[in-house]
Design a protein around this motif. Structure first.
Motif, PDB file in Angstrom:
ATOM      1  N   GLY A  98     -25.903 -38.160 -37.830  1.00 15.67           N
ATOM      2  CA  GLY A  98     -26.036 -36.721 -37.666  1.00 15.67           C
ATOM      3  C   GLY A  98     -27.378 -36.334 -37.060  1.00 15.67           C
ATOM      4  N   TRP A  99     -27.335 -35.455 -36.047  1.00 18.49           N
ATOM      5  CA  TRP A  99     -28.564 -35.147 -35.310  1.00 18.49           C
ATOM      6  C   TRP A  99     -28.840 -33.646 -35.220  1.00 18.49           C
ATOM      7  N   THR A 100     -27.809 -32.848 -34.999  1.00 24.47           N
ATOM      8  CA  THR A 100     -28.002 -31.398 -34.898  1.00 24.47           C
ATOM      9  C   THR A 100     -26.728 -30.675 -35.296  1.00 24.47           C
ATOM     10  N   LEU A 101     -26.842 -29.372 -35.576  1.00 17.92           N
ATOM     11  CA  LEU A 101     -25.710 -28.549 -36.000  1.00 17.92           C
ATOM     12  C   LEU A 101     -25.714 -27.229 -35.250  1.00 17.92           C
ATOM     13  N   ALA A 102     -24.552 -26.587 -35.216  1.00 15.65           N
ATOM     14  CA  ALA A 102     -24.438 -25.235 -34.642  1.00 15.65           C
ATOM     15  C   ALA A 102     -23.244 -24.543 -35.269  1.00 15.65           C
ATOM     16  N   HIS A 103     -23.267 -23.210 -35.239  1.00 11.66           N
ATOM     17  CA  HIS A 103     -22.132 -22.450 -35.750  1.00 11.66           C
ATOM     18  C   HIS A 103     -20.922 -22.651 -34.843  1.00 11.66           C
ATOM     19  N   TYR A 104     -19.734 -22.615 -35.457  1.00 10.81           N
ATOM     20  CA  TYR A 104     -18.490 -22.791 -34.727  1.00 10.81           C
ATOM     21  C   TYR A 104     -17.514 -21.731 -35.225  1.00 10.81           C
ATOM     22  N   LYS A 105     -16.289 -22.068 -35.418  1.00 12.57           N
ATOM     23  CA  LYS A 105     -15.292 -21.124 -35.894  1.00 12.57           C
ATOM     24  C   LYS A 105     -15.497 -20.854 -37.387  1.00 12.57           C
TER      25      LYS A 105
ATOM     26  N   CYS B 199     -29.211 -30.173 -28.847  1.00  5.71           N
ATOM     27  CA  CYS B 199     -28.992 -28.753 -29.114  1.00  5.71           C
ATOM     28  C   CYS B 199     -27.544 -28.404 -28.799  1.00  5.71           C
ATOM     29  N   LEU B 200     -26.949 -27.503 -29.628  1.00  6.69           N
ATOM     30  CA  LEU B 200     -25.556 -27.092 -29.469  1.00  6.69           C
ATOM     31  C   LEU B 200     -25.431 -25.580 -29.599  1.00  6.69           C
TER      32      LEU B 200
ATOM     33  N   ARG C 244     -16.041 -15.821 -27.634  1.00  8.39           N
ATOM     34  CA  ARG C 244     -15.291 -15.021 -26.663  1.00  8.39           C
ATOM     35  C   ARG C 244     -14.766 -15.880 -25.521  1.00  8.39           C
ATOM     36  N   GLU C 245     -15.609 -16.735 -24.985  1.00  7.89           N
ATOM     37  CA  GLU C 245     -15.217 -17.589 -23.861  1.00  7.89           C
ATOM     38  C   GLU C 245     -14.616 -18.914 -24.315  1.00  7.89           C
ATOM     39  N   GLN C 246     -14.750 -19.240 -25.597  1.00  9.74           N
ATOM     40  CA  GLN C 246     -14.261 -20.499 -26.165  1.00  9.74           C
ATOM     41  C   GLN C 246     -14.827 -21.712 -25.423  1.00  9.74           C
ATOM     42  N   VAL C 247     -16.150 -21.722 -25.313  1.00  7.52           N
ATOM     43  CA  VAL C 247     -16.832 -22.847 -24.668  1.00  7.52           C
ATOM     44  C   VAL C 247     -17.935 -23.359 -25.591  1.00  7.52           C
ATOM     45  N   ILE C 248     -18.236 -24.637 -25.447  1.00  6.72           N
ATOM     46  CA  ILE C 248     -19.288 -25.298 -26.210  1.00  6.72           C
ATOM     47  C   ILE C 248     -20.360 -25.765 -25.233  1.00  6.72           C
ATOM     48  N   ALA C 249     -21.609 -25.454 -25.554  1.00 11.67           N
ATOM     49  CA  ALA C 249     -22.737 -25.916 -24.741  1.00 11.67           C
ATOM     50  C   ALA C 249     -23.495 -26.984 -25.523  1.00 11.67           C
ATOM     51  N   ALA C 250     -23.866 -28.048 -24.831  1.00 11.27           N
ATOM     52  CA  ALA C 250     -24.625 -29.131 -25.456  1.00 11.27           C
ATOM     53  C   ALA C 250     -25.702 -29.591 -24.487  1.00 11.27           C
ATOM     54  N   VAL C 251     -26.891 -29.863 -25.016  1.00 11.85           N
ATOM     55  CA  VAL C 251     -27.984 -30.418 -24.209  1.00 11.85           C
ATOM     56  C   VAL C 251     -28.400 -31.734 -24.853  1.00 11.85           C
TER      57      VAL C 251
END
Length: 530
Positions: free
Chosen positions: A384-391, A427-428, A433-440
């Motif tokens: 585990g490295w990073t987290l982000a809000h999802y649904k 980073c996530l 609204r657009e239903q897309v996930i960004a990851a760096v």
């Protein structure tokens, strides 16, 4: 009797053909049936010849019998001969009529077969012409795609004329779009981002923040709250790119050992240092609760709280996880747990299903709303490295190996979204609204995937200048990113970048530019429609 059987067979053949015709079966089946009729016709003709031979043999026997009869009773012999002649005449007429009718029907069927063959030939010719037209269009489409890709590459060689470089990059994007090409291809994105960077040189939108913001939270107004680890809270107005300070709590935490973390959806700050753990309200800076003693002997690098009054968790670099419960103005320590990792991040999903913490190990640590602690093993021995809000009720997990997972916090179930590629996900972010996930990842590559990247297009990929500390989605296909040079916007679609370039260029092609870089004729309105 054999003649009757043959006649019945012919009638059956005719009836079969009639049924096939009246039922309008497919032409392929009709062709096969006509071929079968031809075989039956040949067989019937053979039967007729055999019958003729049989009749000749019978006639010879009759002749012998009549010769004997003539010697005994000439009159009876004469009547037999006359009856035989009439019978043979009737049979001959019946046979000829049947045979002629069959031949007529066969001729008609043969005509239908020839018509079918002609139609098939015409159909095949049409199909060949259509296929040729499709092939021609496909060749033209691919040529247009190649020309657009070449134009995008050539735009990156333009120096000293940012407007021309921008027009070339935008025209390449639109040409690819019209030709059904991949508008997210590497050369297209590089051409657009490079042109945009040159056009915005020394005037790029964004705000400088020092210290660097570690957490970004988008407000309903469209502004962004930026939190750093020293206790500063700033509101960034993305329209006009201005900032205002909301709270400065930096003087209330030790400069060397202290860390400040945003919790409870940005409504509270957790101040953690050698003197303990305190919770203050962002809106007015009032201390809500706190504890003067803490099990942490090292820097607290992560904190999260379930709601504004629920369980609080803190984690440090030595792998100590502390679980707290507020009792009025006092924080009560429910327990502490020491692990083998170094806590990196904690987060609570929408719906407050619990706190999830990552510490660089293969286990996720989950704190339930009642304060109990459990672990969730990451499949494939990923870390585990990073987290982000999802649904609602879910979080996104990025791993050290480069995988992206969705986590059902209450159920403890992990589902793979993207396979590991070897580069840590730093980073996530998720846009509902657009239903897309960004990851760096660790090499500063931004990847955006999901429905919003466009039907038939590959995921959007673009090289960034820095690894973000935090990012959130904004409007108009933008990401707001916090890094060492402040908070600034990044477009995550080629069309959005093209629209911004057209806004900055503010002109169209000259005739000379068009003929030199694109083609003959009048210049096209490349920026029309943006």
């Amino acid at each position: 009797m054999r003649r009757s059987v043959l006649i019945a067979l012919a009638a059956t053949v005719f009836a079969t053909l009639a049924v096939l015709l009246f039922r309008e079966q497919g032409r392929a089946e009709l062709s096969k049936e006509l071929d079968r009729i031809q075989v039956r016709y040949d067989s019937l003709a053979l039967e007729f010849r055999m019958l003729a031979n049989l009749e000749a043999s019978v006639r010879s026997d009759y002749e012998d019998m009549l010769t004997d009869l003539k010697q005994t009773d000439p009159e009876l012999e004469r009547r037999y001969r006359e009856q035989l002649r009439q019978t043979e005449l009737a049979q001959t007429r019946e046979r000829e009529a049947t045979f002629q009718a069959f031949q007529a029907k066969l001729s008609k069927d043969e005509a239908k077969k020839e018509q079918y063959r002609a139609e098939q030939s015409e159909k095949q010719t049409k199909q060949a012409l259509d296929s040729l037209a499709v092939s021609k269009r496909e060749v033209e489409r691919r040529m247009n795609q190649q020309e657009a890709s070449l134009l995008a590459q050539n735009s990156m060689a333009i120096t000293g004329d940012p407007a021309l470089r921008g027009l070339m990059a935008v025209h390449a994007q639109r040409a690819l779009e019209q030709a059904g090409g991949d508008v997210n291809s590497q050369e297209t994105v590089e051409a657009l981002s490079g042109a945009l960077e040159v056009l915005q040189l020394n005037k790029a939108p964004g705000v400088q923040l020092d210290p660097v913001a570690r957490t970004l939270i988008k407000e309903t107004s469209g502004s962004v709250l930026a939190f750093d680890e020293k206790g500063h809270v700033n509101r960034v107005h993305v329209r006009g790119w201005t900032k205002e300070q909301v709270l400065d709590a930096s003087s209330r935490v030790d400069h060397f050992t202290g860390r400040v973390h945003a919790v409870a959806e940005g409504s509270q700050l957790v101040l953690a240092d050698k003197d303990g753990v305190r919770v203050v309200a962002v809106k007015d800076g009032i201390e809500l609760t706190g504890a003067r003693r803490s099990p942490h002997e090292d820097h607290v690098r992560a904190a999260a709280r379930i709601g504004a009054n629920g369980i609080l968790a803190t984690g440090d670099l030595k792998g100590v996880l502390a679980i707290w419960r507020a009792d009025g103005e006092k924080l009560e320590l429910l327990g502490s747990h020491e692990g083998s990792g170094r806590y990196r991040m904690m987060l609570v999903p929408a719906g407050n299903a619990g706190i999830v913490a990552v510490d660089g190990t293969s286990d996720l640590h989950r704190v339930a709303p009642d304060g109990t602690l459990s672990t969730i093993r990451i499949p494939g021995n990923e870390h585990g490295w990073t987290l982000a809000h999802y649904k609602p009720g879910q979080l996104l997990l990025g791993t050290k190996e480069g995988g992206v997972w969705s986590l059902d916090v209450a159920g403890g179930k992990l589902s793979s979204i993207r396979s590991a590629d070897g580069q840590p996900v730093e980073c996530l972010a998720y846009d509902e609204r657009e239903q897309v996930i960004a990851a760096v990842n660790a090499v500063k590559m931004l990847t955006v995937q999901g429905k919003g990247t466009g039907a038939g297009n590959r995921e959007f990929r673009m090289q960034l200048r820095h690894i973000p500390n935090a990012m959130v989605f904004g409007k108009e296909e933008k990401l707001y990113i916090s890094s060492s040079d402040g908070v600034w916007p990044v477009f995550w679609s080629s069309r959005a970048m093209a629209a911004r370039i057209c806004e900055l260029v503010g002109r169209t092609w000259t005739q000379q530019e068009w003929e030199q870089h694109v083609g003959v004729g009048m210049p096209e309105p490349t920026c029309s429609g943006f």
